[in-house]
Design a protein around this motif. Structure first.
Motif, PDB file in Angstrom:
ATOM      1  N   GLN A  52       0.819  -1.218   0.000  1.00  0.00           N
ATOM      2  CA  GLN A  52       0.000   0.000   0.000  1.00  0.00           C
ATOM      3  C   GLN A  52       0.846   1.259   0.000  1.00  0.00           C
ATOM      4  N   PHE A  53       2.032   1.185   0.639  1.00  0.00           N
ATOM      5  CA  PHE A  53       2.924   2.340   0.706  1.00  0.00           C
ATOM      6  C   PHE A  53       4.229   1.991  -0.001  1.00  0.00           C
ATOM      7  N   LYS A  54       4.780   2.962  -0.674  1.00  0.00           N
ATOM      8  CA  LYS A  54       6.004   2.733  -1.441  1.00  0.00           C
ATOM      9  C   LYS A  54       7.099   3.675  -0.946  1.00  0.00           C
ATOM     10  N   PRO A  55       8.076   3.146  -0.190  1.00  0.00           N
ATOM     11  CA  PRO A  55       9.173   3.994   0.300  1.00  0.00           C
ATOM     12  C   PRO A  55      10.038   4.500  -0.846  1.00  0.00           C
ATOM     13  N   ALA A  56      10.754   5.573  -0.601  1.00  0.00           N
ATOM     14  CA  ALA A  56      11.696   6.086  -1.595  1.00  0.00           C
ATOM     15  C   ALA A  56      12.938   5.193  -1.636  1.00  0.00           C
ATOM     16  N   PHE A  57      13.504   5.022  -2.821  1.00  0.00           N
ATOM     17  CA  PHE A  57      14.739   4.239  -2.971  1.00  0.00           C
ATOM     18  C   PHE A  57      15.941   5.066  -2.504  1.00  0.00           C
ATOM     19  N   PRO A  58      16.991   4.388  -2.029  1.00  0.00           N
ATOM     20  CA  PRO A  58      16.995   2.994  -1.598  1.00  0.00           C
ATOM     21  C   PRO A  58      16.396   2.876  -0.203  1.00  0.00           C
ATOM     22  N   PHE A  59      15.837   1.726   0.094  1.00  0.00           N
ATOM     23  CA  PHE A  59      15.279   1.503   1.427  1.00  0.00           C
ATOM     24  C   PHE A  59      15.569   0.072   1.855  1.00  0.00           C
ATOM     25  N   SER A  60      15.495  -0.116   3.146  1.00  0.00           N
ATOM     26  CA  SER A  60      15.659  -1.443   3.723  1.00  0.00           C
ATOM     27  C   SER A  60      14.294  -1.957   4.146  1.00  0.00           C
ATOM     28  N   PRO A  61      13.910  -3.187   3.786  1.00  0.00           N
ATOM     29  CA  PRO A  61      12.650  -3.732   4.292  1.00  0.00           C
ATOM     30  C   PRO A  61      12.764  -4.057   5.779  1.00  0.00           C
ATOM     31  N   GLY A  62      11.681  -4.518   6.335  1.00  0.00           N
ATOM     32  CA  GLY A  62      11.682  -4.879   7.762  1.00  0.00           C
ATOM     33  C   GLY A  62      10.808  -3.945   8.571  1.00  0.00           C
ATOM     34  N   MET A  63       9.661  -4.436   9.037  1.00  0.00           N
ATOM     35  CA  MET A  63       8.661  -3.601   9.698  1.00  0.00           C
ATOM     36  C   MET A  63       8.694  -3.677  11.211  1.00  0.00           C
ATOM     37  N   GLU A  64       9.458  -4.617  11.773  1.00  0.00           N
ATOM     38  CA  GLU A  64       9.432  -4.793  13.228  1.00  0.00           C
ATOM     39  C   GLU A  64      10.810  -5.229  13.698  1.00  0.00           C
ATOM     40  N   VAL A  65      11.207  -4.669  14.834  1.00  0.00           N
ATOM     41  CA  VAL A  65      12.546  -4.951  15.351  1.00  0.00           C
ATOM     42  C   VAL A  65      12.516  -5.084  16.866  1.00  0.00           C
ATOM     43  N   GLY A  66      13.528  -5.782  17.376  1.00  0.00           N
ATOM     44  CA  GLY A  66      13.817  -5.795  18.795  1.00  0.00           C
ATOM     45  C   GLY A  66      15.255  -5.337  18.973  1.00  0.00           C
ATOM     46  N   GLY A  67      15.493  -4.446  19.922  1.00  0.00           N
ATOM     47  CA  GLY A  67      16.846  -3.934  20.096  1.00  0.00           C
ATOM     48  C   GLY A  67      16.955  -2.982  21.266  1.00  0.00           C
ATOM     49  N   VAL A  68      17.986  -2.142  21.221  1.00  0.00           N
ATOM     50  CA  VAL A  68      18.300  -1.231  22.316  1.00  0.00           C
ATOM     51  C   VAL A  68      18.341   0.195  21.776  1.00  0.00           C
ATOM     52  N   ILE A  69      17.682   1.100  22.459  1.00  0.00           N
ATOM     53  CA  ILE A  69      17.699   2.510  22.033  1.00  0.00           C
ATOM     54  C   ILE A  69      19.106   3.069  22.171  1.00  0.00           C
ATOM     55  N   SER A  70      19.577   3.699  21.082  1.00  0.00           N
ATOM     56  CA  SER A  70      20.916   4.303  21.089  1.00  0.00           C
ATOM     57  C   SER A  70      20.868   5.824  21.101  1.00  0.00           C
ATOM     58  N   ALA A  71      19.740   6.418  20.713  1.00  0.00           N
ATOM     59  CA  ALA A  71      19.586   7.875  20.742  1.00  0.00           C
ATOM     60  C   ALA A  71      18.110   8.205  20.650  1.00  0.00           C
ATOM     61  N   VAL A  72      17.744   9.371  21.188  1.00  0.00           N
ATOM     62  CA  VAL A  72      16.343   9.815  21.109  1.00  0.00           C
ATOM     63  C   VAL A  72      16.306  11.204  20.484  1.00  0.00           C
ATOM     64  N   GLY A  73      15.239  11.468  19.737  1.00  0.00           N
ATOM     65  CA  GLY A  73      15.074  12.753  19.098  1.00  0.00           C
ATOM     66  C   GLY A  73      14.400  13.767  19.999  1.00  0.00           C
ATOM     67  N   GLU A  74      14.288  14.975  19.503  1.00  0.00           N
ATOM     68  CA  GLU A  74      13.682  16.070  20.253  1.00  0.00           C
ATOM     69  C   GLU A  74      12.244  15.740  20.628  1.00  0.00           C
ATOM     70  N   GLY A  75      11.898  16.026  21.875  1.00  0.00           N
ATOM     71  CA  GLY A  75      10.526  15.862  22.326  1.00  0.00           C
ATOM     72  C   GLY A  75      10.148  14.470  22.770  1.00  0.00           C
ATOM     73  N   VAL A  76      11.090  13.546  22.756  1.00  0.00           N
ATOM     74  CA  VAL A  76      10.783  12.168  23.162  1.00  0.00           C
ATOM     75  C   VAL A  76      10.869  12.055  24.675  1.00  0.00           C
ATOM     76  N   SER A  77       9.839  11.503  25.268  1.00  0.00           N
ATOM     77  CA  SER A  77       9.850  11.236  26.708  1.00  0.00           C
ATOM     78  C   SER A  77       9.464   9.775  26.928  1.00  0.00           C
ATOM     79  N   GLY A  78       9.918   9.224  28.035  1.00  0.00           N
ATOM     80  CA  GLY A  78       9.580   7.849  28.351  1.00  0.00           C
ATOM     81  C   GLY A  78      10.577   6.831  27.833  1.00  0.00           C
ATOM     82  N   PHE A  79      11.558   7.285  27.047  1.00  0.00           N
ATOM     83  CA  PHE A  79      12.600   6.398  26.523  1.00  0.00           C
ATOM     84  C   PHE A  79      13.957   7.067  26.683  1.00  0.00           C
ATOM     85  N   LYS A  80      14.991   6.231  26.842  1.00  0.00           N
ATOM     86  CA  LYS A  80      16.355   6.763  26.959  1.00  0.00           C
ATOM     87  C   LYS A  80      17.321   5.744  26.359  1.00  0.00           C
ATOM     88  N   PRO A  81      18.523   6.185  25.993  1.00  0.00           N
ATOM     89  CA  PRO A  81      19.521   5.231  25.495  1.00  0.00           C
ATOM     90  C   PRO A  81      19.747   4.106  26.504  1.00  0.00           C
TER      91      PRO A  81
END
Length: 326
Positions: A52-81
């Motif tokens: 239904q949606f077409k990302p711009a090239f080039p892109f990496s597939p993969g809709m779900e991940v498990g991992g560790v936060i390494s950085a947070v953007g402006e305005g993010v609360s509730g999460f930290k590296p």
């Protein structure tokens, strides 16, 4: 960082593992060091230009991940590296060493939930719980028919259906897949290549049919479903893994006074972010308590992500296929 990239509409073998710059989180986003990524049928559609949606090239597939936060953007609360998280990357990006997700679609992992489990959790469990609870309004004591019962969403439907108090009937394409479906709680399982879906379901339900039908297959399974649905039943349209988008005969809908109910979970999460977060809170707690058992049947390293996608397409796997990035 390394990422598996799609440069043009293609098949899995045309993806290329390349070194690219790490993505930077914007406002309201988090950067995640990806440990594991889930493989889903929409990944195949996305690289072929059929999603239904077409990302711009080039892109990496993969809709779900498990991992560790390494950085947070402006305005993010509730999460930290350093936080262990599960996340949905709505426009892909999961088959990479780092990925970006919005804070709204990132969830803290309870102790006891592994990255491998988390990577295969959001799409299938999220879709299925919403489908059965909100769209199918499945009630204790009802009969739930699950097509493609050994696959990612199908096995979750069997597991959650039993937890919600239903009698569960599963259909599979080969005898080899019957045991795993029984292990996850199905009361009855049969091979649709050897039995008529309509006749077998009628036999198992004393002629009544199924109250809720969970259909990620489409094609012939959908056609047969309309002939073995109970009065007032709900046929949930999840997807079309068979490759054929079916058309319903309106007279059958009238005669059974049944409903054909669409399930577009991705769009629902956008419209109902708080309810989505609440449902994942419930599901992750169940997982941490051992009440849900995410089933991973195949894992591949990042450089073999195309093989992971092909295994899913060929229906070689039961439950989830995972790409181990770290």
């Amino acid at each position: 960082m390394k990422a598996m990239l799609c440069h043009e509409w293609c098949g899995p073998d045309d993806l290329k593992l390349e070194d690219v710059a790490s993505p930077e989180p914007g406002a309201g986003e988090v950067q995640i060091d990806v440990h594991c990524a889930g493989v889903n049928f929409p990944d195949l559609l996305m690289i072929a230009g059929k999603y239904q949606f077409k990302p711009a090239f080039p892109f990496s597939p993969g809709m779900e991940v498990g991992g560790v936060i390494s950085a947070v953007g402006e305005g993010v609360s509730g999460f930290k590296p350093g936080d262990r998280v599960m996340a949905m990357t709505s426009m892909g990006g999961g088959y990479a060493e780092q990925a970006i997700a919005t804070a709204a679609k990132t969830f803290l992992l309870p102790d006891g939930v592994t990255f491998e489990q988390a990577a295969g959790f959001p799409v299938t469990y999220g879709t299925t719980y919403h489908a059965l609870k909100d769209r199918g309004e499945l009630k204790p004591g009802e009969v739930l028919l699950v097509h493609g019962a050994s696959g990612g969403v199908g096995l979750n439907a069997v597991e959650l259906g039993k937890r919600m108090g239903a009698t569960v009937i599963g259909t599979v394409g080969s005898d080899a897949k019957m045991d795993i479906v029984k292990e996850y709680g199905a009361d009855h399982v049969f091979n649709y290549s050897e039995h008529s879906i309509r006749d077998k379901v009628k036999e198992l339900t004393g002629g009544q049919g199924a109250d809720v039908i969970y259909d990620p297959v489409g094609g012939d399974a959908f056609d047969e479903s309309l002939r073995c649905i109970n009065w007032g039943g709900r046929l949930l349209v999840i997807g079309f893994a068979s490759g054929r988008i079916p058309e319903a005969k309106a007279n059958l809908v009238l005669l059974k006074q049944c409903q054909i109910v669409g399930v577009f979970w991705g769009a629902w999460t956008e419209r109902n972010p708080e309810e989505c977060r609440s449902q994942f809170g419930t599901l992750l707690d169940w997982c941490a308590e051992g009440k849900l058992r995410p089933h991973v049947s195949m894992t591949f390293p990042l450089e073999q992500a195309p093989d992971a996608m092909k295994a899913l397409a060929a229906r070689k796997a039961t439950g989830k296929v995972i790409v181990n990035v770290r």
